[in-house]
Structures are given as C-alpha cells and as structure tokens.
Design a protein around this motif. Structure first.
Motif: not given
Ligand code: ATP
Ligand code: MG
Length: 314
Positions: A225-232, A281-283, A101-103, A166-168, A249-251, A256-258
C-alpha cells in the motif's frame, strides 16, 4: 534472469509552471517530458539494469522520439513500440491546483496508442518475458484491454507472475470495459500495489487490515500500500512491514507511484527479502518527487543506495 513486460500508453507531459484551475486561460508551460504511467514504470525498471520491454504505439513525431530515445537510453527493449507514420503521439497537459490536486487534459484515446493490437512480433516478444506489470491507467480502450489480458494469460500459463497497480484516475474511470478488466486482472495478480483508498475499490471490507486479509485470501501473494509522503506498507500471509517516507523536497509528485512500483517489482523478482524490497521502493518513490517531470526522477541502484545510506532504513 527474469524479463518484465508492460503494455499501455506512451505520452508526453506538458506542465503549467503556475498553479491554478485548469487551462481556460493562457499559462506558461514546460515540456515535453516523456511520460505515461506504463512508460515511467518500465523506464525505472530499465534504469535498475533489469531486463524489460514495453508494447505500445507512438506517432512518427518528436513527442514519440522523445520517449523512444529516453527508454532506449535507460535500457528498455523498445522493439514492441510501433511508430505510426500517420499517427500522433499521446499527450497530457497537467496543471497543479493550489491545494495540490491536479487537472489533466489527456489526448490518449485518439492518439497513436489509442489502439494497441498484438502482431505476431509482439506475441513473440511477450513469450520472452516472465513477468507482466499491469497499470490500471492502461485499461482505457478495448483493444488495449485485450492485449493486456492476452499478455497476462500467456505469461501466467508459462509459469510467470503478474503485478498490478490500479493507478485510477477519475478522468478514465468510465472507459468501456474498464471495471470488468480491473476485476479480471486482479484475479490473476500475484503482487497488488494500490495507493491508499484504491484498496477499498477491490474489497468489501471497510478497514485496511480486513481489506488486506480479504484480498490475500483471493490468491494474491503480497500487497503493497502506497501512502504518498506518509510512506508505504507491505503485507503477505505472515508479514506486515510499515515504513515512513524518506524526507525529501517534493517538486513534482507525478511518477512517484510508478517508480516505487518499478523498484518494488524489480527487487521482488530478484528474491530480495520484503523489508529490503520495500526500502528500495520507498527510496525510488521519494527520489521521483524531487525532479520536475514524471520520468526525470527515475533512479539508478547507486542513487537509491546513496539515499538509503544518508537517511537510514526509512
Ligand atoms: P502517482 O500515481 O501519482 O504516481 P501513487 O498514488 O501511485 O502516485 P504515491 O503514494 O503518491 O503513489 O507515492 C508512491 C510512493 O512514493 C510512496 O508510498 C512513498 O514511498 C513515495 N513518496 C511519494 N511522495 C513522497 C514524498 N513527498 N516524500 C517522500 N516519499 C514520497
Ligand atoms: Mg499511482
């Protein structure tokens, strides 16, 4: 060629190098990194060679120039950034918790970008743009909301399009007028890009499939729909496409979302087919997490092509 506009906060980000709970003790820091969700978005758009601009405000200080210099270098039209003689550029201090998480400690509302009004010059800039991207984080103050809604209405009236992430952030959810503004923006959105749970803040439905159907019935052309390390995933009236994320490797996950959104909007406007747009976008999202600093992982087209070639279609 289309030209993409965004309006909102420009910040520097200063990051604690050790994980832990917030800032109630002295911790080593690294920064300033250029930041602010709209700024990260538009920097990634510029880096892809797409015409684009941002309307914002910074102070006449190093934090402001770190941002203006980076955006200029990456091809963004910065003529809509006012440099305030007696203002201070916004900032965000970030510390990652052990659980990921982030503070945050934000200085936005009382910084140079705490108020953004549109001058005749910025109205003229808006009229050169064909697409408006709205970042939910940018709805933090009444004047900024008014400026964003004005831009959305002018660009739509001229036949342009609107995307909305929405990036809430819990820290800004209670901003005055934010809830109404989110709904107004949604009603004019062509391309909606929530991450995970944000989908359900805008729909009555309780499952993703139903929520997507409900939203597509409200004049939204496509939902990603963005799903972090689970794709989109991508949805429109006839199509659903799911991609796993690229393995990297997630540093630093911030940005990422932006970057994902920026690549999506850029290639979508160029008329590429949705499967290919989602792949780029995924890349872009994957590459964004591999570098420390929110804007540092923005990619060129060649860098995205290299990741896609190395790992296949995702
Ligand atoms: P933030 O607002 O913090 O920038 P977000 O919640 O809007 O992020 P995420 O879902 O975290 O967006 O990330 C956007 C996209 O980036 C994901 O759908 C995926 O394609 C890619 N991504 C994010 N994290 C990873 C990861 N650890 N490994 C590979 N791809 C990632
Ligand atoms: Mg986001």
């Amino acid at each position: 060629m289309s030209k993409i506009l965004t309006i909102g906060e420009i910040l520097v980000e200063i990051v604690a190098t050790r994980r832990g709970n917030g800032f109630r003790e002295a911790v080593p820091l690294i920064g300033p990194f250029p930041s602010g969700a709209p700024a990260i978005f538009i920097d990634q758009v510029g880096k892809l060679g797409q015409k684009c601009a941002i309307i914002s405000r910074v102070g006449d200080d190093d934090f402001g120039w770190v941002n203006i210099n980076r955006l200029t270098q990456d091809g963004v039209d910065v003529s809509g950034i006012d440099v305030l003689q007696h203002g201070t550029t916004g900032s965000a201090f970030v510390r990652y918790r052990e659980d990921g998480g982030r503070a945050f400690v934000f200085n936005i509302r009382h910084s140079a970008c705490g108020q953004i009004d549109l001058s005749d010059k910025s109205l003229a800039l808006i009229d050169t743009c064909t697409h408006m991207h709205v970042m939910g984080t940018a709805l933090y103050a009444p004047s900024v909301i008014t400026s964003i809604l004005t831009a959305v209405e002018r660009i739509k009236a001229a036949g342009g399009t609107v995307s909305f992430d929405p990036n809430l952030r819990p820290e800004i959810l209670d901003s005055p007028g934010m809830h109404e503004a989110l709904q107004t923006v949604l009603s004019m959105t062509d391309l909606f890009m929530p991450s995970g749970e944000e989908l359900f803040l805008f729909a009555e439905a309780k499952t993703e499939k139903d929520a997507v159907e409900e939203l597509l019935a409200r004049n939204i052309k496509a939902i990603v729909v963005k799903r972090g390390d689970k794709g989109a995933s991508y949805y429109d009236d006839d199509t659903r496409i799911d991609l796993d994320s690229y393995r990297v490797e997630e540093v630093d996950p911030t940005g990422a979302g932006d970057c994902f959104g920026a690549a999506f909007v850029t290639f979508w406007l160029q008329g590429m087919n949705p499967a290919e747009v989602l792949r780029y976008a995924n890349a872009a999202g994957a590459r964004a997490v591999t570098r420390a600093g929110p804007m540092e992982g923005a990619s060129t087209r060649a860098e995205l092509d290299a990741l896609i070639q190395a790992q296949g279609n995702g």
